[in-house]
Design an enzyme around this catalytic site. Structure first.
Site, mmCIF file in Angstrom:
data_model
loop_
_atom_site.group_PDB
_atom_site.id
_atom_site.type_symbol
_atom_site.label_atom_id
_atom_site.label_comp_id
_atom_site.label_asym_id
_atom_site.label_seq_id
_atom_site.Cartn_x
_atom_site.Cartn_y
_atom_site.Cartn_z
ATOM 1 N N ARG A 49 -5.297 3.134 -5.221
ATOM 2 C CA ARG A 49 -6.734 2.882 -5.339
ATOM 3 C C ARG A 49 -7.416 2.951 -3.984
ATOM 4 O O ARG A 49 -6.769 3.003 -2.931
ATOM 5 C CB ARG A 49 -6.972 1.502 -5.939
ATOM 6 C CG ARG A 49 -6.330 0.375 -5.114
ATOM 7 C CD ARG A 49 -6.897 -0.981 -5.461
ATOM 8 N NE ARG A 49 -6.189 -2.083 -4.809
ATOM 9 C CZ ARG A 49 -6.384 -2.490 -3.561
ATOM 10 N NH1 ARG A 49 -7.262 -1.852 -2.783
ATOM 11 N NH2 ARG A 49 -5.698 -3.510 -3.051
ATOM 12 N N TYR A 101 0.826 -1.215 0.000
ATOM 13 C CA TYR A 101 0.000 0.000 0.000
ATOM 14 C C TYR A 101 0.862 1.268 0.000
ATOM 15 O O TYR A 101 0.321 2.376 0.033
ATOM 16 C CB TYR A 101 -0.932 0.010 1.214
ATOM 17 C CG TYR A 101 -1.842 -1.196 1.300
ATOM 18 C CD1 TYR A 101 -2.404 -1.754 0.153
ATOM 19 C CD2 TYR A 101 -2.141 -1.780 2.529
ATOM 20 C CE1 TYR A 101 -3.232 -2.872 0.240
ATOM 21 C CE2 TYR A 101 -2.975 -2.892 2.617
ATOM 22 C CZ TYR A 101 -3.517 -3.428 1.476
ATOM 23 O OH TYR A 101 -4.336 -4.534 1.558
ATOM 24 N N ASP A 139 -0.310 -6.363 -8.010
ATOM 25 C CA ASP A 139 0.839 -6.622 -7.138
ATOM 26 C C ASP A 139 1.126 -8.107 -6.967
ATOM 27 O O ASP A 139 2.283 -8.537 -7.015
ATOM 28 C CB ASP A 139 0.660 -5.936 -5.782
ATOM 29 C CG ASP A 139 -0.651 -6.295 -5.097
ATOM 30 O OD1 ASP A 139 -1.598 -6.732 -5.780
ATOM 31 O OD2 ASP A 139 -0.753 -6.115 -3.865
ATOM 32 N N ARG A 184 2.368 -2.136 -11.968
ATOM 33 C CA ARG A 184 1.158 -2.276 -11.169
ATOM 34 C C ARG A 184 0.282 -1.051 -11.405
ATOM 35 O O ARG A 184 0.762 0.017 -11.782
ATOM 36 C CB ARG A 184 1.513 -2.379 -9.676
ATOM 37 C CG ARG A 184 0.292 -2.681 -8.806
ATOM 38 C CD ARG A 184 0.588 -2.582 -7.321
ATOM 39 N NE ARG A 184 -0.628 -2.845 -6.553
ATOM 40 C CZ ARG A 184 -0.768 -2.635 -5.246
ATOM 41 N NH1 ARG A 184 0.248 -2.127 -4.562
ATOM 42 N NH2 ARG A 184 -1.899 -2.897 -4.632
ATOM 43 N N HIS A 185 -1.008 -1.211 -11.169
ATOM 44 C CA HIS A 185 -1.912 -0.064 -11.255
ATOM 45 C C HIS A 185 -1.580 0.973 -10.186
ATOM 46 O O HIS A 185 -0.854 0.695 -9.228
ATOM 47 C CB HIS A 185 -3.370 -0.512 -11.113
ATOM 48 C CG HIS A 185 -3.635 -1.252 -9.825
ATOM 49 N ND1 HIS A 185 -3.713 -0.627 -8.602
ATOM 50 C CD2 HIS A 185 -3.807 -2.572 -9.573
ATOM 51 C CE1 HIS A 185 -3.951 -1.507 -7.655
ATOM 52 N NE2 HIS A 185 -3.996 -2.713 -8.213
ATOM 53 N N ARG A 214 -9.503 -0.682 -12.890
ATOM 54 C CA ARG A 214 -8.433 0.175 -12.377
ATOM 55 C C ARG A 214 -7.112 -0.062 -13.108
ATOM 56 O O ARG A 214 -6.287 0.843 -13.192
ATOM 57 C CB ARG A 214 -8.250 -0.016 -10.868
ATOM 58 C CG ARG A 214 -7.793 -1.398 -10.428
ATOM 59 C CD ARG A 214 -7.545 -1.426 -8.926
ATOM 60 N NE ARG A 214 -7.156 -2.731 -8.425
ATOM 61 C CZ ARG A 214 -7.989 -3.616 -7.906
ATOM 62 N NH1 ARG A 214 -9.286 -3.346 -7.851
ATOM 63 N NH2 ARG A 214 -7.562 -4.785 -7.445
#
Length: 497
Positions: free
Chosen positions: A121, A89, A392, A117-118, A201
């Site tokens: 969020r 995170y 992830d 990775r996105h 996402r």
């Protein structure tokens, strides 16, 4: 300020020239009715007042407008002794590298692939329900909110579920800009071929990355060409695991949580006790205490400029290090070398990268999508730039399949290990929000074979397993040979036993 001005200037009235409306209009003459001495005094007063105004303006606004926490080159830089210990995170930050990032003298990059990775969020749908419940439980049960807990009395839970936040979108724009700058000799002449896993996402992250790439290139609107790979159950997708039954539902599926639970018994109890002593009546469980810690990064990334949340101050630096290790255990034993089937989930992507680097068709019998990978439109070879967008957990398995952290010994689930102990492995160093791995090929003067180099969040990996030199380079043939685990399918034959 107006009163000060009147005191300084007094009742004297000067007539000054009106500025012309356009450059062709003549300037009206300046009329001054006072004596030369009065005129000089008046100008001195005006100059002093102007300097004072400029000073006050700059002093005031230097305080009001803080330096942004997120940046294109360094990533997230506010409160690093806390924010760089939020596990997966964490917001992407530039990881220290013992090997210089610049290509060696006489070498030039000829191929670059990003696996990303996105961006940041909201919590997942299930977690957002639990976070909201935890806050409601506190506010129903607690009457006194001392010291740093005072904000909780009136705090309102407003986090959504699963979608990119504004700060997460900006992370991806920044990432696209950074990739262009990093590989400008290639990027200025070539466009990337882009694939995205099918979750909203992730797709939006790819779009924002392309927006940043186009912005850096000053090339108008970003290209809309993108291959989206379905995440529906049963879909073959190298960017999202869901096929291997033994990994998804068998004994391997609980290895990560078992390692975390052992560590929870050691690190969370003192934190739980301290919180419950401060918030009398809350009676938070171990899980709810962790939820309260989770709210620090999630509230931070929910802020438009990713301002560090007040939740973060509820815990000490040591407690954040313990939290980061908790998340690292989940990744290592859930999806990486600590799981008997972790690396196997990433072998499909490894075989796709080998195909792109060698210009030969994909050879794989695991999770690759043969329909897409056998089509030159959806899996073209011979391109200079590629960009893939994922999650992830999948990136963790892919890194394991590449053997990037082979030198990391199995993580202890009873003793806190720092980044030196783990040889550079942690969730925050490998798969934070907007994490990115660069896979390069380069040619060098007086060398007859191309080299391969891998960079994870700005850290050059040593690649010892394929004879990596002091620059972190392997020869392409040695690199391909070292991927024997992936080329043989890993342990895919154990997935459906």
């Amino acid at each position: 300020m107006a009163r000060l001005w009147n005191r300084m200037v007094g009742s004297r009235r000067q007539q000054y020239a009106r500025l012309p409306l356009d450059e062709k209009e003549p300037v009206s003459p300046l009329k001054i009715h006072n004596s030369p001495r009065s005129s000089i005094l008046a100008w001195a007063i005006v100059l002093t007042a102007g300097i004072f105004i400029i000073y006050e303006f700059s002093r005031t606004y230097s305080v009001v407008i803080p330096k942004p926490c997120d940046s294109i080159d360094q990533g997230y830089r506010c409160s690093p002794k806390i924010s760089h210990f939020w596990g997966q995170y964490s917001l992407y930050f530039s990881v220290p590298s013992e090997i210089p990032p610049e290509p060696p003298k006489g070498c030039s990059v000829t191929f670059a692939q990003i696996l990303s990775r996105h961006g940041g969020r909201d919590p997942t749908a299930g977690k957002t329900i639990w976070y909201n419940y935890t806050i409601n439980k506190i506010q129903r049960s607690v009457d006194s909110y001392p010291d740093e807990f005072a904000f909780l009395e009136d705090y309102k839970y407003t986090l959504g579920a699963d979608q990119l936040t504004a700060a997460g979108q900006q992370q991806m724009v920044n990432s696209g800009i950074r990739f262009y700058r990093y590989y400008e000799p290639l990027a200025s002449r070539h466009s990337p071929f882009v694939r995205s896993s099918g979750q909203t996402r992730v797709i939006e992250s790819a779009e924002k990355w392309l927006e940043g790439f186009a912005q850096a290139k000053d090339d108008g609107k970003p290209s809309s060409n993108m291959v989206i790979i379905s995440e529906d159950e049963g879909s073959n997708n190298t960017l999202s695991h869901n096929l291997c039954t033994a990994f998804e539902k068998g004994p391997a599926s609980i290895v990560g949580s078992a390692a975390q639970n052992a560590w929870v018994e050691i690190f969370i109890s003192p934190i739980q006790t301290r919180i419950n002593e401060k918030l009398v009546g809350a009676n938070l469980t171990q899980s709810e205490t962790i939820f309260l810690m989770d709210l620090c990064p999630f509230e931070t990334v929910a802020h438009p400029t990713a301002k560090v949340s007040q939740f973060c101050s509820l815990f000490s630096k040591k407690e954040w290090q313990q939290y980061d290790y908790y998340q690292s255990l989940g990744k290592y034993y859930g999806y990486a070398d600590g799981n008997p089937l972790g690396a196997t989930q990433g072998v499909g992507f490894v075989n796709e990268l080998i195909s792109r680097m060698t210009g030969k068709p994909v050879q794989d019998d695991t999770c690759t999508n043969r329909t897409l990978d056998s089509n030159g439109e959806t899996f073209p070879l011979g391109r200079k730039l590629y960009a893939d967008f994922s999650h992830d957990n999948d990136m963790t398995s892919i890194f394991s399949a590449f053997g990037l952290y082979n030198d990391t010994t199995p993580l202890s689930n009873t003793t806190l290990e720092n980044i030196k102990d783990t040889n550079g492995y942690s969730a925050s160093w490998t798969v934070p929000f907007a994490a990115r791995a660069y896979f390069e090929k380069m040619t060098c003067v007086d060398e007859d074979e191309e080299f391969v180099r891998i960079i994870v969040n700005d850290r050059i990996l040593p690649l010892k397993y394929c004879g990596g030199d002091k620059h972190g380079r392997c020869k392409l043939s040695a690199f391909v040979d070292s991927m024997a685990f992936a080329r043989s399918g890993g342990h895919w034959n154990q997935c459906f036993v």
